[in-house]
Design an enzyme around this catalytic site. Structure first.
Site, mmCIF file in Angstrom:
data_model
loop_
_atom_site.group_PDB
_atom_site.id
_atom_site.type_symbol
_atom_site.label_atom_id
_atom_site.label_comp_id
_atom_site.label_asym_id
_atom_site.label_seq_id
_atom_site.Cartn_x
_atom_site.Cartn_y
_atom_site.Cartn_z
ATOM 1 N N LYS A 93 54.812 18.530 42.440
ATOM 2 C CA LYS A 93 54.074 17.445 43.085
ATOM 3 C C LYS A 93 53.670 16.354 42.099
ATOM 4 C CE LYS A 93 52.092 19.374 47.294
ATOM 5 N NZ LYS A 93 50.878 19.439 48.119
ATOM 6 N N LYS A 99 63.473 24.059 49.936
ATOM 7 C CA LYS A 99 62.764 24.584 51.106
ATOM 8 C C LYS A 99 62.516 23.475 52.128
ATOM 9 C CE LYS A 99 57.879 24.013 50.127
ATOM 10 N NZ LYS A 99 56.523 24.413 50.293
ATOM 11 N N LYS A 137 57.465 19.366 54.943
ATOM 12 C CA LYS A 137 57.001 18.179 55.653
ATOM 13 C C LYS A 137 57.032 16.951 54.748
ATOM 14 C CE LYS A 137 52.412 20.235 55.126
ATOM 15 N NZ LYS A 137 51.500 21.082 55.896
HETATM 16 P P1 AMP Z 1 51.741 23.987 53.500
HETATM 17 O O1 AMP Z 1 52.457 23.211 54.537
HETATM 18 O O2 AMP Z 1 52.289 23.744 52.125
HETATM 19 O O3 AMP Z 1 50.254 23.877 53.594
HETATM 20 O O4 AMP Z 1 52.100 25.492 53.804
HETATM 21 C C1 AMP Z 1 51.409 26.243 54.769
HETATM 22 C C2 AMP Z 1 52.012 27.616 54.917
HETATM 23 O O5 AMP Z 1 53.349 27.531 55.404
HETATM 24 C C3 AMP Z 1 52.104 28.410 53.600
HETATM 25 O O6 AMP Z 1 51.845 29.773 53.867
HETATM 26 C C4 AMP Z 1 53.527 28.210 53.177
HETATM 27 O O7 AMP Z 1 53.990 29.253 52.351
HETATM 28 C C5 AMP Z 1 54.234 28.212 54.523
HETATM 29 N N1 AMP Z 1 55.485 27.441 54.440
HETATM 30 C C6 AMP Z 1 55.622 26.123 54.180
HETATM 31 N N2 AMP Z 1 56.928 25.760 54.160
HETATM 32 C C7 AMP Z 1 57.630 26.901 54.413
HETATM 33 C C8 AMP Z 1 59.029 27.189 54.517
HETATM 34 N N3 AMP Z 1 59.948 26.236 54.365
HETATM 35 N N4 AMP Z 1 59.390 28.464 54.787
HETATM 36 C C9 AMP Z 1 58.456 29.438 54.951
HETATM 37 N N5 AMP Z 1 57.134 29.229 54.853
HETATM 38 C C10 AMP Z 1 56.712 27.975 54.589
#
Ligand code: AMP
Ligand code: TRP
Length: 340
Positions: free
Chosen positions: A117, A200, A203
């Site tokens: 980031k 991965k 968003k």
């Molecule tokens: P975040 O959007 O970074 O706040 O992630 C929120 C949750 O979603 C966390 O537990 C991440 O590990 C999970 N997560 C985000 N992107 C992925 C992805 N591409 N595959 C699986 N889990 C994800």
């Protein structure tokens, strides 16, 4: 001697933009599944984390409500679980400061999420982005959470949470914080980008075609799946045959996670077929699972006051658990607690 802690699950998602299929399969879907089990479930929209990179205030408010709606649309019940936004419970920020004095600067620089980031110009990243994992440890440990369901990308942060708990317990000669277990389970702990099987699904990816958003309509979902990058080979009979085909493996894993099967079960049906047959089938499962969720989110978002009320209620319940733990932490660290 080790203190026994009541089983308690905590997890959080940042309201830093629309949520994706990765968030749903890796996190939200599983949050709902843990409800009603042996452990109390506490789920948080982590707005204090989101502001480690710039957020427009009006957009942040909307995204926080949208994330709360997504939790509920995915099955998180705000009565069975505690559901709230982080900044309404001051214990998180207080505990984060205390942990800033426990964690070491070197630990923070090693975090891959910080490196990703912050990018090349890391001197210009906010101090909060560097300290972020201490806030995440605070989120978890201020509830004495024993287990944290997350996707694969959060593993390093959870290891750091254990390091902070262990160092605190050691430095102050107590057995106060639990060693939290990561719950990284299922076939979709790392959903990959539809455009690049080595990244991965996120968003924050500049290409909208790389992800399925929880707000996408049926046509958009079908179109993104049709355009997803693949290879020209037919599908093998088992997952072993997909080891060197990351894009194909990703699509099969997504199918399996959506239909509640294993990858091998899915492949047993599609063996020998190409993506011309597989993609429409995948689009159909994706739409059948996601459409009701998207519809529910839209319905919930039409009443923002009700979402705010739910988050406020959840914050009060969260506060009741967190407050005594923060107070006890300060006491252990030598701070006078004489206010009445
Ligand atoms: P975040 O959007 O970074 O706040 O992630 C929120 C949750 O979603 C966390 O537990 C991440 O590990 C999970 N997560 C985000 N992107 C992925 C992805 N591409 N595959 C699986 N889990 C994800
Ligand atoms: N760091 C997590 C992410 O980016 C979000 C998060 C913040 C979290 N605090 C948490 C997840 C506590 C689990 C537990 O996805």
């Amino acid at each position: 001697m080790s203190a026994t802690h009541t089983p308690r699950i905590f997890s959080g998602i940042q309201p830093s933009g629309g949520l994706t299929l990765g968030n749903y399969l890796g996190a939200l879907k599983r949050f709902a599944e843990y409800q009603g089990g042996a452990a109390e479930t506490i789920y948080c929209v982590v707005d204090l984390h989101a502001i480690t990179v710039w957020q427009d205030p009006e957009a942040l408010r909307a995204q926080t409500r949208e994330a709360a709606a997504a939790f509920m649309a995915a099955g998180v019940d705000p009565v069975q679980s505690v559901l709230f936004n982080q900044s309404q419970v001051p214990a998180h920020a207080e505990m984060a400061w205390l942990f800033n004095t426990v964690a070491r600067v070197g630990w923070m620089y090693r975090m891959t999420q910080f490196k990703d980031k912050a990018g090349k110009n890391s001197e210009n990243a906010s101090l909060g982005l560097l300290a972020y994992p201490a806030l995440m440890a605070a989120d978890i440990l201020t509830y004495h959470a024993t287990a944290v369901p997350v996707g694969e990308d959060q593993k390093q942060h959870l290891e750091l949470t254990r390091d902070i708990a262990a160092k605190f317990n050691h430095d102050y000669g107590v057995d106060f914080f639990p060693m939290t277990n990561p719950l990284i389970e299922g076939v979709a702990t790392r959903v990959m980008s539809l455009r690049d099987g080595s990244k991965k699904m996120s968003k924050s990816d500049p290409s909208d075609a790389s992800r399925i958003n929880l707000t996408d309509d049926a046509d958009t979902i079908a179109q993104k799946i049709r355009k997803a990058r693949t290879d020209a080979d037919p599908l093998p009979g088992s997952m072993e045959g997909l080891q060197d085909r990351p894009e194909a493996r990703n699509l099969v894993n997504i199918y399996a996670a959506l239909s509640g099967e294993t990858g091998d079960q899915v492949l047993a049906r599609f063996e020998g077929q190409g993506f011309g047959a597989f993609k429409p089938a995948l689009a159909e499962v994706a739409v059948s699972v996601l459409s009701p969720i998207t519809a529910k989110m839209t319905e919930l978002k039409s009443d923002p006051a009700e979402i705010d009320r739910i988050l406020g209620d959840g914050a009060e319940r969260a506060e009741a658990i967190a407050r005594p733990i923060v107070e006890r932490t300060k006491e252990i660290m030598g701070m006078i607690r004489s206010r009445r």
